[in-house]
Structures are given as structure tokens and as C-alpha cells.
Design a protein around this motif. Structure first.
Motif, mmCIF file in Angstrom:
data_model
loop_
_atom_site.group_PDB
_atom_site.id
_atom_site.type_symbol
_atom_site.label_atom_id
_atom_site.label_comp_id
_atom_site.label_asym_id
_atom_site.label_seq_id
_atom_site.Cartn_x
_atom_site.Cartn_y
_atom_site.Cartn_z
ATOM 1 N N ARG A 57 103.466 -60.032 -47.566
ATOM 2 C CA ARG A 57 104.638 -59.421 -46.941
ATOM 3 C C ARG A 57 105.736 -59.166 -47.987
ATOM 4 N NH1 ARG A 57 106.325 -63.127 -43.565
ATOM 5 N NH2 ARG A 57 105.083 -62.454 -41.794
ATOM 6 N N ASN A 58 105.987 -60.187 -48.821
ATOM 7 C CA ASN A 58 107.052 -60.043 -49.817
ATOM 8 C C ASN A 58 106.724 -58.934 -50.819
ATOM 9 O OD1 ASN A 58 108.389 -62.055 -48.522
ATOM 10 N ND2 ASN A 58 107.758 -63.676 -49.946
ATOM 11 N N THR A 59 105.467 -58.849 -51.218
ATOM 12 C CA THR A 59 105.058 -57.806 -52.181
ATOM 13 C C THR A 59 105.262 -56.426 -51.566
ATOM 14 O OG1 THR A 59 103.386 -59.344 -52.993
ATOM 15 C CG2 THR A 59 103.167 -57.049 -53.688
ATOM 16 N N TRP A 60 104.888 -56.298 -50.299
ATOM 17 C CA TRP A 60 105.018 -55.006 -49.620
ATOM 18 C C TRP A 60 106.496 -54.642 -49.432
ATOM 19 C CZ3 TRP A 60 103.139 -50.547 -48.979
ATOM 20 C CH2 TRP A 60 103.501 -49.717 -47.905
ATOM 21 N N PRO A 109 87.640 -55.518 -41.999
ATOM 22 C CA PRO A 109 86.986 -54.336 -42.589
ATOM 23 C C PRO A 109 87.990 -53.301 -43.098
ATOM 24 C CG PRO A 109 86.082 -54.851 -40.407
ATOM 25 C CD PRO A 109 87.245 -55.741 -40.607
ATOM 26 N N LYS A 110 89.147 -53.169 -42.443
ATOM 27 C CA LYS A 110 90.152 -52.175 -42.872
ATOM 28 C C LYS A 110 90.717 -52.549 -44.243
ATOM 29 C CE LYS A 110 90.721 -50.338 -38.534
ATOM 30 N NZ LYS A 110 90.380 -49.023 -38.108
ATOM 31 N N VAL A 111 91.099 -53.821 -44.393
ATOM 32 C CA VAL A 111 91.649 -54.279 -45.677
ATOM 33 C C VAL A 111 90.589 -54.128 -46.763
ATOM 34 C CG1 VAL A 111 92.432 -56.339 -46.950
ATOM 35 C CG2 VAL A 111 93.341 -55.870 -44.668
ATOM 36 N N SER A 112 89.369 -54.523 -46.431
ATOM 37 C CA SER A 112 88.297 -54.501 -47.415
ATOM 38 C C SER A 112 87.966 -53.075 -47.859
ATOM 39 C CB SER A 112 87.069 -55.174 -46.803
ATOM 40 O OG SER A 112 86.102 -55.356 -47.774
ATOM 41 N N ASN A 113 87.959 -52.145 -46.913
ATOM 42 C CA ASN A 113 87.657 -50.752 -47.280
ATOM 43 C C ASN A 113 88.754 -50.146 -48.127
ATOM 44 O OD1 ASN A 113 85.182 -50.667 -46.110
ATOM 45 N ND2 ASN A 113 85.933 -49.965 -44.128
ATOM 46 N N LEU A 114 90.002 -50.443 -47.780
ATOM 47 C CA LEU A 114 91.105 -49.898 -48.574
ATOM 48 C C LEU A 114 91.131 -50.538 -49.967
ATOM 49 C CD1 LEU A 114 93.345 -47.843 -48.438
ATOM 50 C CD2 LEU A 114 94.875 -49.595 -47.519
ATOM 51 N N ALA A 115 90.737 -51.819 -50.026
ATOM 52 C CA ALA A 115 90.727 -52.535 -51.316
ATOM 53 C C ALA A 115 89.824 -51.831 -52.334
ATOM 54 C CB ALA A 115 90.267 -53.974 -51.115
ATOM 55 N N LEU A 116 88.804 -51.126 -51.835
ATOM 56 C CA LEU A 116 87.891 -50.408 -52.733
ATOM 57 C C LEU A 116 88.634 -49.385 -53.579
ATOM 58 C CD1 LEU A 116 84.736 -49.668 -50.529
ATOM 59 C CD2 LEU A 116 84.883 -51.174 -52.531
ATOM 60 N N LYS A 117 89.741 -48.861 -53.012
ATOM 61 C CA LYS A 117 90.525 -47.848 -53.742
ATOM 62 C C LYS A 117 91.634 -48.476 -54.570
ATOM 63 C CE LYS A 117 89.817 -44.411 -50.131
ATOM 64 N NZ LYS A 117 90.366 -44.107 -48.822
ATOM 65 N N GLY A 118 91.773 -49.790 -54.482
ATOM 66 C CA GLY A 118 92.873 -50.477 -55.172
ATOM 67 C C GLY A 118 92.583 -50.728 -56.643
ATOM 68 N N THR A 119 93.649 -50.855 -57.406
ATOM 69 C CA THR A 119 93.527 -51.115 -58.839
ATOM 70 C C THR A 119 93.592 -52.620 -59.061
ATOM 71 O OG1 THR A 119 94.919 -49.173 -59.050
ATOM 72 C CG2 THR A 119 94.465 -50.398 -61.084
ATOM 73 N N GLU A 120 92.498 -53.153 -59.620
ATOM 74 C CA GLU A 120 92.487 -54.594 -59.880
ATOM 75 C C GLU A 120 93.479 -54.911 -60.991
ATOM 76 O OE1 GLU A 120 88.608 -56.250 -60.262
ATOM 77 O OE2 GLU A 120 89.393 -58.240 -60.738
ATOM 78 N N GLY A 121 94.282 -55.945 -60.782
ATOM 79 C CA GLY A 121 95.193 -56.378 -61.832
ATOM 80 C C GLY A 121 96.616 -55.898 -61.668
ATOM 81 N N ARG A 122 96.856 -54.888 -60.797
ATOM 82 C CA ARG A 122 98.246 -54.450 -60.642
ATOM 83 C C ARG A 122 99.086 -55.588 -60.051
ATOM 84 N NH1 ARG A 122 100.955 -49.872 -56.746
ATOM 85 N NH2 ARG A 122 103.098 -50.498 -57.185
ATOM 86 N N TYR A 123 98.513 -56.276 -59.057
ATOM 87 C CA TYR A 123 99.175 -57.468 -58.509
ATOM 88 C C TYR A 123 98.253 -58.654 -58.688
ATOM 89 C CZ TYR A 123 102.100 -54.097 -55.978
ATOM 90 O OH TYR A 123 102.945 -53.079 -55.654
ATOM 91 N N LYS A 124 98.861 -59.828 -58.915
ATOM 92 C CA LYS A 124 98.029 -61.045 -58.923
ATOM 93 C C LYS A 124 98.594 -61.993 -57.879
ATOM 94 C CE LYS A 124 95.912 -64.594 -61.820
ATOM 95 N NZ LYS A 124 94.714 -64.852 -61.082
ATOM 96 N N PHE A 125 97.802 -62.244 -56.863
ATOM 97 C CA PHE A 125 98.228 -63.133 -55.784
ATOM 98 C C PHE A 125 97.818 -64.571 -56.111
ATOM 99 C CE2 PHE A 125 98.897 -60.332 -51.803
ATOM 100 C CZ PHE A 125 99.517 -59.354 -52.567
ATOM 101 N N PRO A 126 98.557 -65.555 -55.546
ATOM 102 C CA PRO A 126 98.194 -66.960 -55.816
ATOM 103 C C PRO A 126 96.854 -67.338 -55.177
ATOM 104 C CG PRO A 126 99.968 -66.821 -54.191
ATOM 105 C CD PRO A 126 99.718 -65.423 -54.662
#
Ligand code: KG4
Ligand code: ZN
Length: 342
Positions: free
Chosen positions: A219-222, A181-198
Motif C-alpha cells: 500500500r505504501n509503495t503504491w 492469478p491477477k497479481v501473478s499474471n501482471l507480475a509477468l510484465k513487471g521489472t524485477e529489482g525495481r522494488y525490493k519488498f521485505p
């Protein structure tokens, strides 16, 4: 038939009453989240001790609130595995002792069968056969379900479970526990497309999954953002967004493949991670396009609860199945080993 359900496989003590005629009549949950939060994950010994403290008072409270006397119970269902062995043993001992004292049957329920059948507690129930995407903190599986106890494992994770990947991502970004839930809630504020994960393993045939590479990618992105002096809250949100979309995309691609392979158009999504907004949105879009049907448990029955155990156990007790007094809790248990209900 009135069945008392007891869940204690991990960090939630769940008690419920399910009546095979009237449906769910009580459901109580005590979560140990605060207890484990300071350690960043579940501490098994603390979990067992807390279950022991809570189980009996919660059973009494649930019966009292539902105005049900102990001698009205027809059977007891308890989680017998898979899960943390100490935690499982607490529920098993309490359930078996109560069943012995009341002279009623008790049945050990497979925790993941409980999750898988949780959508059956809703007004609209899926018909068999269907594909089930079972995604929790400890498991990620794609299963063909032809009936209760008729489970064919089509694919599973080769390393981390989906929920585990969410939890590890949250830990890395210091978001707290439980991570989903923490990741998901923060993801709401994230910009789609800034990073593309595999999207792990989507270009390989088959239905197995893998999430540990995604965790490493996070981890590497962070670490790169930290080294570039860009370790901001916005960067964290952008990473969460990219991570969540990658998991949702991967699961959706695998589900589509499973439906095509099995010639089915009905999907059930269950387990803690099935509460995830993005995963639901992507699967809904897929099923709308295919004109298929999707079923989820209500949000509080996605994560661990006593209701799903009471329901699954009631079906088995109704079919005449129950276990001997010495039936042991088992930390590892394959869904494919369950006895079908004809
Ligand atoms: O089914 P569950 O309660 O316990 C197990 O049987 O493992 O699942 C717990 C998992 C945790 O990993 C938690 O982070 C994840 O489900 N979870 C979520 C969400 N809510 C819970 N993951 C992603 N998005 C959510 N909204
Ligand atoms: Zn669970």
C-alpha cells in the motif's frame, strides 16, 4: 468403493466421483467468481444461496455424465469445515439427506485435509512422511505429515493467509477478484529489482509466517507512486512482481527450515496459492539443489474442487470411519484434531 464428493465451503460448488479401485471418474466444478466479483470478495450469504441452487443439479449432472446410478454409490464425503458456515451447511444438508435416503455412510471431510491430499490424485504420489506447505485463501501452514490424519503443525501465519495477501494486494491495485492469478499474471510484465519488498519473519527463528506487513508495504509503495504521479500500469506490474517474489522467497526459506528441522527431503505444496508460478519455481529450485522431491496437485486441483474431498473422504470411509446423522458443519476445526488412519 464408489464415493460422491461434495465441496461447498466457500465460492465453488465442486462435485466428484472417486472409486477406490478405478480412481477419479468424474469431477464437476461450478465457480461463483462472477457473482462475487462485483463486490470485490466473497459475500457469504450470496455464496450459500448459490450453493443451494447448484448442488442438486450438479450432483445429477455428474452422475449422469459418468453413467452412474444413485444406487451404485457406496458413500458420500462432504466438506464439513473449516469455511463459511452457511456455505458448509448447504453441502452438509444435501450430503446427509442423500446418504440417509440411500442408506449409505457419509463422512464430514476437513477442507484442508482435502487440499493436503490432493496430490494423491496424481499418477505419482508422495510417500509419507513429508512436509506440507498448505497455502490457501484462509490458511498458511507448514505441517509434518506422517500419514493420513497424522498432522503436526510446525508453523502458521500469525495474521493474513498467503492467498489473502494476494487478494488484498489485487484489491488495492484495483486488479479484481480473485487476486492471486491477477497479481501473478501482471507480475509477468513487471521489472524485477525495481522494488525490493521485505521477507517477513525470515530472520526470526521458527516456522511461523506473517503477511500483513507485506500488504502494508504494498500500500505504501503504491501511495508513494500515486503521490509522485507515477501510478502507471507498469508501476502496478513492478509492485506485483516485487510482492510475488517476496512471498515466494519467504515461503521457500520457511520450507527449507522445516525440512532441515524435521530431517526430511520431500515436500508437498497444496491449496489455491500452490498454483502460483513463482512459488513453484523457487521451491523447485530449492528441492533440485537438495536433490529432494516436490509434489503439487494439478492446477485445477490446487483451488477448491470436489475431487480432493471425494478422495479424502474415500480414505476415511475405507478405513471404516463415518459420522452420525447429526454431525455438524464446523467453521473452525484444527487439522491436528483429525483421527489418524492406521
Ligand atoms: O484453496 P482455495 O481455492 O480456497 C481456500 O480454501 O481458501 O484458495 C484460494 C486462494 C485465493 O486467495 C486466490 O487468490 C489464491 O488462492 N490463488 C493464487 C493463485 N491462484 C489462486 N494465489 C497466487 N497465485 C495464483 N496463481
Ligand atoms: Zn480451499
Amino acid at each position: 468403493m464408489l464415493v460422491l464428493g461434495i465441496e461447498s465451503s466457500c465460492d465453488e460448488t465442486g462435485i466428484a466421483l472417486y472409486d477406490t479401485d478405478k480412481g477419479l471418474i468424474a469431477d464437476t466444478l461450478y465457480t461463483q467468481v462472477e457473482l462475487h466479483a462485483q463486490y470485490g470478495g466473497v459475500v457469504p450469504e450470496l455464496a450459500s444461496r448459490d450453493h443451494i441452487r447448484k448442488l442438486t443439479p450438479l450432483i445429477m449432472q455428474t452422475l449422469e455424465e459418468a453413467n452412474v446410478q444413485r444406487n451404485e454409490l457406496d458413500g458420500i464425503a462432504y466438506t464439513a469445515g473449516p469455511g463459511l458456515i452457511g456455505a458448509l451447511l448447504t453441502g452438509t444438508s444435501v450430503a446427509r439427506s442423500l446418504a440417509y435416503a440411500l442408506d449409505i455412510p457419509a463422512v464430514g471431510v476437513h477442507h484442508m485435509e482435502g487440499h493436503l491430499l490432493a496430490p494423491m490424485l496424481e499418477a505419482e504420489q508422495p510417500e509419507f512422511p513429508f512436509i506440507c506447505l498448505l497455502i490457501s485463501g484462509g490458511h498458511s501452514m507448514i505441517i509434518r505429515v506422517d500419514g493420513i490424519g497424522q498432522y503436526k503443525l510446525l508453523g502458521e501465519t500469525l495474521d493474513d493467509a498467503a492467498g489473502e495477501a494476494f487478494d488484498k494486494t489485487a484489491k488495492l491495485l484495483e486488479l479484481g477478484y480473485p487476486g492471486g492469478p491477477k497479481v501473478s499474471n501482471l507480475a509477468l510484465k513487471g521489472t524485477e529489482g525495481r522494488y525490493k519488498f521485505p521477507r517477513p519473519m525470515v530472520d526470526r527463528p521458527g516456522l511461523d509466517m506473517s503477511f500483513s506487513g507485506l500488504k502494508t508495504y504494498t500500500r505504501n509503495t503504491w501511495l508513494k507512486a500515486v503521490s509522485e504521479d507515477d501510478a502507471t500500469d507498469q508501476t502496478k506490474a513492478d509492485i506485483c512482481r516485487a510482492f510475488e517474489i517476496a512471498v515466494a522467497d519467504t515461503l521457500t526459506i520457511k520450507c527449507k527450515r522445516a525440512l532441515e528441522q524435521e530431517g526430511l527431503n520431500r515436500i508437498v505444496v497444496a491449496g489455491g496459492v500452490s498454483a502460483n508460478r513463482e512459488i513453484r519455481a523457487k521451491l523447485d529450485a530449492l528441492m533440485k539443489k537438495r536433490r529432494g522431491e516436490t509434489f503439487y496437485p494439478r492446477l485445477e486441483f490446487c483451488t477448491d474442487n470436489g475431487a480432493m474431498i471425494a478422495y479424502a473422504g474415500a480414505q476415511r470411509l475405507l478405513a471404516g470411519q463415518c459420522n452420525d446423522l447429526n454431525f455438524a458443519a464446523t467453521p473452525r476445526w484444527s487439522l491436528e484434531d483429525l483421527i489418524p488412519i492406521k
